[in-house]
Scaffold this active site. Structure first.
Site, short mmCIF file in Angstrom:
data_model
loop_
_atom_site.label_atom_id
_atom_site.label_comp_id
_atom_site.label_asym_id
_atom_site.label_seq_id
_atom_site.Cartn_x
_atom_site.Cartn_y
_atom_site.Cartn_z
N GLY A 19 45.46 30.67 41.78
CA GLY A 19 45.00 32.02 42.07
C GLY A 19 43.55 32.03 42.51
N ALA A 20 43.35 31.93 43.84
CA ALA A 20 41.99 31.86 44.39
C ALA A 20 41.44 33.26 44.65
CB ALA A 20 42.00 31.03 45.67
N GLY A 22 38.94 36.61 42.84
CA GLY A 22 37.57 36.73 42.35
C GLY A 22 37.34 35.87 41.12
N ALA A 23 38.24 35.93 40.15
CA ALA A 23 38.03 35.21 38.89
C ALA A 23 38.19 33.70 39.09
CB ALA A 23 39.02 35.71 37.84
N ASP A 228 53.75 36.97 38.91
CA ASP A 228 54.28 35.60 38.88
C ASP A 228 53.71 34.81 37.71
OD1 ASP A 228 54.95 36.60 41.35
OD2 ASP A 228 53.76 35.15 42.49
N GLN A 247 47.33 50.64 33.32
CA GLN A 247 46.45 51.74 33.71
C GLN A 247 46.93 52.44 34.98
OE1 GLN A 247 42.17 51.09 35.29
NE2 GLN A 247 41.95 52.22 33.40
N ARG A 293 40.04 57.07 32.94
CA ARG A 293 41.21 57.23 33.81
C ARG A 293 42.46 57.71 33.08
NH1 ARG A 293 40.00 51.74 37.26
NH2 ARG A 293 38.20 52.68 38.30
N GLU A 393 42.38 39.30 35.97
CA GLU A 393 43.31 40.34 35.52
C GLU A 393 44.56 39.78 34.85
OE1 GLU A 393 43.87 43.54 38.34
OE2 GLU A 393 45.62 44.28 37.25
N SER A 409 36.25 45.65 35.50
CA SER A 409 37.11 44.52 35.84
C SER A 409 36.38 43.52 36.71
CB SER A 409 38.37 44.99 36.56
OG SER A 409 39.06 43.87 37.03
N LEU A 410 35.71 44.01 37.75
CA LEU A 410 34.92 43.08 38.58
C LEU A 410 33.92 42.36 37.70
CD1 LEU A 410 34.35 45.23 41.82
CD2 LEU A 410 35.91 43.31 41.50
C1 LIG Z 1 42.40 49.06 45.20
C2 LIG Z 1 41.69 48.52 44.01
C3 LIG Z 1 40.36 48.87 43.76
C4 LIG Z 1 39.69 48.37 42.66
N1 LIG Z 1 38.38 48.71 42.46
C5 LIG Z 1 37.71 48.17 41.42
C6 LIG Z 1 36.32 48.45 41.21
O1 LIG Z 1 35.68 49.16 41.99
N2 LIG Z 1 35.70 47.90 40.15
C7 LIG Z 1 36.36 47.08 39.28
O2 LIG Z 1 35.74 46.60 38.35
N3 LIG Z 1 37.66 46.79 39.45
C8 LIG Z 1 38.35 47.31 40.50
N4 LIG Z 1 39.68 47.00 40.66
C9 LIG Z 1 40.30 45.99 39.80
C10 LIG Z 1 39.93 44.61 40.26
O3 LIG Z 1 39.69 44.60 41.64
C11 LIG Z 1 41.01 43.60 39.98
O4 LIG Z 1 41.33 43.65 38.64
C12 LIG Z 1 40.53 42.20 40.30
O5 LIG Z 1 40.11 42.13 41.64
C13 LIG Z 1 41.55 41.12 40.04
O6 LIG Z 1 40.95 39.89 40.38
P1 LIG Z 1 41.61 38.50 40.06
O7 LIG Z 1 40.69 37.45 40.52
O8 LIG Z 1 42.08 38.46 38.67
O9 LIG Z 1 42.91 38.53 40.98
P2 LIG Z 1 43.10 38.60 42.57
O10 LIG Z 1 41.88 38.84 43.32
O11 LIG Z 1 44.26 39.50 42.80
O12 LIG Z 1 43.51 37.14 42.91
C14 LIG Z 1 44.72 36.57 42.49
C15 LIG Z 1 44.98 35.34 43.32
O13 LIG Z 1 46.09 34.67 42.78
C16 LIG Z 1 47.00 34.38 43.82
N5 LIG Z 1 48.34 34.26 43.24
C17 LIG Z 1 49.08 35.20 42.61
N6 LIG Z 1 50.26 34.69 42.22
C18 LIG Z 1 50.27 33.40 42.61
C19 LIG Z 1 51.21 32.36 42.52
N7 LIG Z 1 52.41 32.53 41.97
N8 LIG Z 1 50.87 31.16 43.04
C20 LIG Z 1 49.67 30.95 43.64
N9 LIG Z 1 48.74 31.91 43.75
C21 LIG Z 1 49.04 33.12 43.24
C22 LIG Z 1 46.83 35.52 44.78
O14 LIG Z 1 47.34 35.23 46.04
C23 LIG Z 1 45.32 35.65 44.77
O15 LIG Z 1 44.73 34.70 45.60
C24 LIG Z 1 40.36 47.51 41.77
C25 LIG Z 1 41.68 47.16 42.01
C26 LIG Z 1 42.35 47.67 43.10
C27 LIG Z 1 43.78 47.31 43.31
#
Ligand SMILES: Cc1cc2nc3c(=O)[nH]c(=O)nc-3n(C[C@H](O)[C@H](O)[C@H](O)COP(=O)(O)OP(=O)(O)OC[C@H]3O[C@@H](n4cnc5c(N)ncnc54)[C@H](O)[C@@H]3O)c2cc1C
Ligand code: SF4
Ligand code: SF4
Lengths: 600, 236
Positions: A19-20, A22-23, A228, A247, A293, A393, A409-410
């Site tokens: 999962g590449a 933000g986190a 997934d 949420q 929210r 997330e 979350s960010l």
């Molecule tokens: C529209 C929107 C606006 C938001 N605005 C805000 C905000 O303003 N402030 C805030 O704090 N939070 C906000 N959030 C929440 C926050 O953006 C998300 O919780 C956060 O970006 C999730 O980041 P992540 O790195 O965990 O996952 P993601 O950025 O979703 O990355 C997950 C990665 O895992 C990969 N992946 C998934 N499944 C698999 C698999 N089976 N095999 C290989 N790779 C896989 C995906 O392709 C992706 O590259 C918002 C969310 C949304 C949807």
């Protein structure tokens, strides 16, 4: 279908990031910084990490500058605790809130294009539930890049990972995690373009697969947010913590549910009902449109139920109005440029002149793979699983408990991403290279794919997907009851069975969208089941989880839910205590960190 | 209900197993406020599950769903049916994959390969300037930021690269070149020499012949060619 499914080849690395987003990439960048030369592979479903869902985040990232004349980290810590409805872990809240500002500075120094104040500094805007002086007035705490903060963050961590030589593999799905003697040793992946399975062996594996609310009819999440990671964690016997905590963001654009950020209300937008009444004044007299929210989403549904909603004919859906007409032109053009363009393009309204139709949209899952405050994954008895880490997330540490504040979350991705990276570097010191994959590696996905590729039923993929989305929205949505949840569970059992027989269009493994989506649909059904089961077990209302038959919060449920489901609907429930370390330390204002009443 | 349309789609198809290409026609009844991604999903749901197309966020923030509709590269998630009917003055649409990367199947192209070029532009800060004496963020005036902020909005959808005839041959392409120019304009980047080497290399900015096709098609309405012009003039 004659092709025998086999693993095509094996890759080796030090760290595998599943999962590449933000986190995942904040963790990868940290590892690259601390331990140059570490071989890191980062996976994504999309074509480039830049396209991960973090890039759609709009409003901002919460952080208190220690030099701020009025705001203090302790207020942020308190708001997060109160916002969670007293169900987040205080050790985690404290750590994350105290790290926020240094991480904002890290992002900025590494090239993020934050907006700027007249003094050339990073600007801040108010957001729901973030207040000064323990809940008195709104705080300016959300650091932002216009209304594309997520893009700024995603670009920066992707860029930094690139700089540190991380090897990205896109257009793939990880399908199972591999273990040897209870230690995680990597994963099996399937590549879309060539239709091949690969094994990736790693000393350490970080799960960061992101969000998962595509099982709801209206959702702000991207097409690939299908849970997934949770599905294969469950299969590996790992529990999911607080899955019932989903949420709903109050302001999705009517129709597909595209998000209209809380930043709009931060800048002064007002919710109005059919009679144009600013109804939030009735539900949250102090915080009004900037209440958390969960409260606003319930208020909107209550307006609908009491006949004060509106009906959008084109999308066949109820809505209320979001009023942005009184905001200065400068705000429309510079601070909320992207969202205004979404309203124009997707809904055909001009926010400078027209009222905008909005409705609650499934947005975020607070629960996830249980970790400690270092990103180490835990079993149902809180034992650490060596070699396996999780952040973002998909994980629950838990910063949000049963309800998340916007912009937290960010903040979590970046802070706990970094912490996880640091922990992995520690772990690598005496980690050994895994020797070989076990001969049965891949059997889970081979069984799944064989079933899908040979299915001969008549009920189509779309029918099952739509039934699922409606079922979850109606019965496991903003309001829940025992009856609705039991019905949902029965419905999900039937869907699971029916999903085994979906007729498939193409039987080749190459670029087979149909196969990929049927696999995802199964994950959605799996995750939906743990959400419904968690919701059934929590006979109280807390944060985003609202039971009409148990409308009050109850001290009996002062714990995190753990749901294990190694096989579909074979449920074991467990508990994890809530960390109360701030309260227990009996420091300044400790009484506020008890199980306090939550009023806005 | 809002107005419905009966539209005809002529879609370029490609099967990676047989290596055959063909054009397939579909007729679809759709509401005017649906997006082209919804239309493609409807084709999958009701007529043909084998048709492959790409998308992710479906609201113009990730740039995964670029296709060519009636000759114009655009994002399928952004095009509403009623707007398409009005804009192209027809109810018949030809849909083709972007032409900047190999086709994997039907409308899906291997953008992962196209991204290799983005990586060549080194989109990160190569050598960040030393931190501010207070230890916190650099100071950048809003006026300074305004000069290049539009270019930072690029989502690498490659619509501009598809429209740019030069980029198919020996040009890094508009978006990639712009990514480098952003960092040349960014006061925090000190490795300007290295960046100029990329800008003025053989397949660099001088391959652009200022047709402005890139600016014309950009779904984020970025005036790409303006930034390329600044690059040519060395104004950064
Ligand atoms: C529209 C929107 C606006 C938001 N605005 C805000 C905000 O303003 N402030 C805030 O704090 N939070 C906000 N959030 C929440 C926050 O953006 C998300 O919780 C956060 O970006 C999730 O980041 P992540 O790195 O965990 O996952 P993601 O950025 O979703 O990355 C997950 C990665 O895992 C990969 N992946 C998934 N499944 C698999 C698999 N089976 N095999 C290989 N790779 C896989 C995906 O392709 C992706 O590259 C918002 C969310 C949304 C949807
Ligand atoms: S400049 Fe515009 S068209 Fe080109 S890749 Fe970026 S967003 Fe797409
Ligand atoms: S202006 Fe330059 S970059 Fe843009 S399309 Fe024309 S040749 Fe290509």
């Amino acid at each position: 279908m004659g092709e025998k499914l086999t693993i095509d080849s094996t890759l080796r690395c030090d760290v595998l990031v599943i999962g590449a987003g933000g986190a995942g990439l904040r963790a990868a960048a940290q590892i690259g910084e601390l331990r140059p030369g570490t071989k890191i592979i980062a996976l994504t479903k999309v074509t480039s990490p830049q396209k991960s869902h973090t890039t759609t985040a709009q409003g901002g990232m919460a952080a208190v500058d220690p030099k701020d004349p009025v705001d203090k980290p302790i207020f942020h810590i308190f708001d997060t605790w109160k916002g969670s409805d007293c169900s987040a872990d205080q050790n985690v809240i404290k750590k994350v809130c105290n790290m926020g500002w240094e991480e904002v500075v890290w992002l900025e120094r590494n090239g993020m294009h934050f907006s700027r104040t007249e003094e050339g500094r990073i600007p801040k805007r108010p957001f729901g539930g973030h207040m000064l002086n323990f809940g008195e007035t709104k705080a300016f705490r959300a650091c932002y890049e216009a209304d594309r903060t997520g893009k700024g963050i995603m670009d920066t961590v992707w860029n930094e990972s690139l700089k540190h030589g991380v090897n990205f593999i896109g257009q793939c799905i990880a399908t199972e995690i591999l273990f040897k003697d209870n230690k995680c040793i990597g994963a099996i992946i399937f590549r879309y373009p060539e239709g091949k399975f690969l094994a990736i062996l790693a000393k350490a594996t970080i799960m960061a697969t992101g969000g998962k609310t595509r099982m709801y009819l209206v959702s702000s999440n991207c097409r690939g947010n299908t849970g997934d990671g949770l599905a294969f964690a469950l299969h590996a016997g790992i529990p999911i913590m607080d899955p019932e905590a989903v949420q709903f963001h109050p302001t999705g654009m009517v129709g597909p549910g595209i998000l209209a950020s809380e930043a709009l209300r931060g800048e002064g937008a007002i919710l109005r009902n059919k009679d144009k009444e600013p109804f939030m004044e009735r539900y949250a007299p102090t915080a009004k449109d900037l209440a958390p929210r969960d409260l606003i989403s319930r208020a909107i549904i209550t307006e609908f139920r009491e006949g004060r909603g509106l009906f959008h004919e084109g999308h066949n859906a109820q809505h209320v109005w979001l009023d942005l007409r009184h905001l200065p032109k400068e705000v429309h053009e510079k601070k909320i440029q992207e969202v205004c363009s979404f309203f124009k393009r997707f809904v055909g309204v001009d926010p400078e002149k027209d009222l905008c139709p909005v409705t609650p949209t499934a947005h975020y899952q607070m629960g996830g793979i249980p970790t400690n405050e270092f990103g180490e994954v835990q079993t149902d008895t809180q034992t650490i699983i060596p070699g396996l880490f999780a952040c973002g997330e998909v994980a629950a540490a838990s910063l949000h408990g049963l309800n998340r504040l916007g912009t937290n979350s960010l903040l979590e991705l970046i802070t706990l991403g970094k912490v996880t990276g640091e922990r992995v570097v520690e772990y690598l010191k005496d980690a050994e290279d895994p020797e070989e994959i076990s001969p049965d590696a891949g059997h889970i996905v081979f069984d799944q794919f064989s079933t899908y590729l040979n299915a001969q039923g008549t009920e189509k993929y779309a029918q099952i997907r739509e039934t699922l989305r409606n079922l979850m929205m109606e019965k496991v949505g903003i309001f829940r009851t025992e009856k609705s949840l039991l019905e949902a569970i029965e419905g999900l059992k039937s869907l699971k069975e029916r999903a085994m027989h979906i007729p498939i269009g193409i039987t080749s493994l190459k670029a087979n969208q149909d196969l990929w989506q049927i696999w995802e649909l199964n994950n959605l059904i799996t995750v939906s089941m743990v959400i419904a089961q968690g919701a059934l077990a929590r006979k109280e209302s807390r944060g985003a989880h609202y039971r009409e038959d148990y409308p009050e919060r109850s001290n009996e449920f002062n714990y995190h839910t753990l749901v294990s489901m190694p096989e579909f609907n074979k449920i074991t429930l467990g508990k994890r205590p809530i960390d109360m370390s701030i309260f227990e330390a009996k420091g300044e204002r400790f009484e506020l960190f008890d199980y306090i009443e939550r009023k806005y | 209900m809002s107005k419905s349309y009966t539209i005809t789609l002529e879609i370029s198809r490609y099967d990676p197993d047989t290596k055959l290409s063909w054009i397939q026609t579909y007729q679809v009844e759709v509401g005017g406020i649906l997006r082209f991604v919804d239309v493609l999903r409807k084709v999958n749901d009701e007529q043909d599950p084998t048709l492959a197309w790409a998308s992710s966020c479906e609201h113009a923030q990730c740039g995964s769903c670029g296709i060519i509709v009636n000759g114009k590269p655009l994002l399928a998630c952004e095009l509403l049916v009623r707007d398409a009917v009005e804009k192209f003055n027809t109810q018949k649409f030809t849909l083709k994959p972007l032409n900047i990367a190999p086709v994997l199947r039907d409308l899906v192209v291997d953008l992962e390969k196209a991204y290799d070029k983005v990586h060549e532009a080194l989109p990160y800060l190569i050598k960040p300037a030393p931190p501010h004496p207070d230890g916190d963020e650099y100071r950048i005036s809003p006026e300074k930021l305004d000069i290049y902020v539009e270019a930072t909005r690029c989502i690498n959808c490659f619509c501009c690269a598809t429209a740019c005839i030069s980029s198919h041959r020996n040009f890094l392409g508009p978006n990639v070149t712009m990514a480098n120019i952003v960092r040349l304009m960014d006061p925090r980047e000190t490795a300007k020499e290295e960046r100029m080497d990329i800008l003025y290399r053989e397949d660099g900015v001088y391959r652009c012949h200022t047709s402005r096709a890139c600016s014309f098609v950009c779904p984020k309405e970025i005036d790409v060619s303006h930034f390329l012009a600044l690059g040519k003039e060395g104004k950064f």
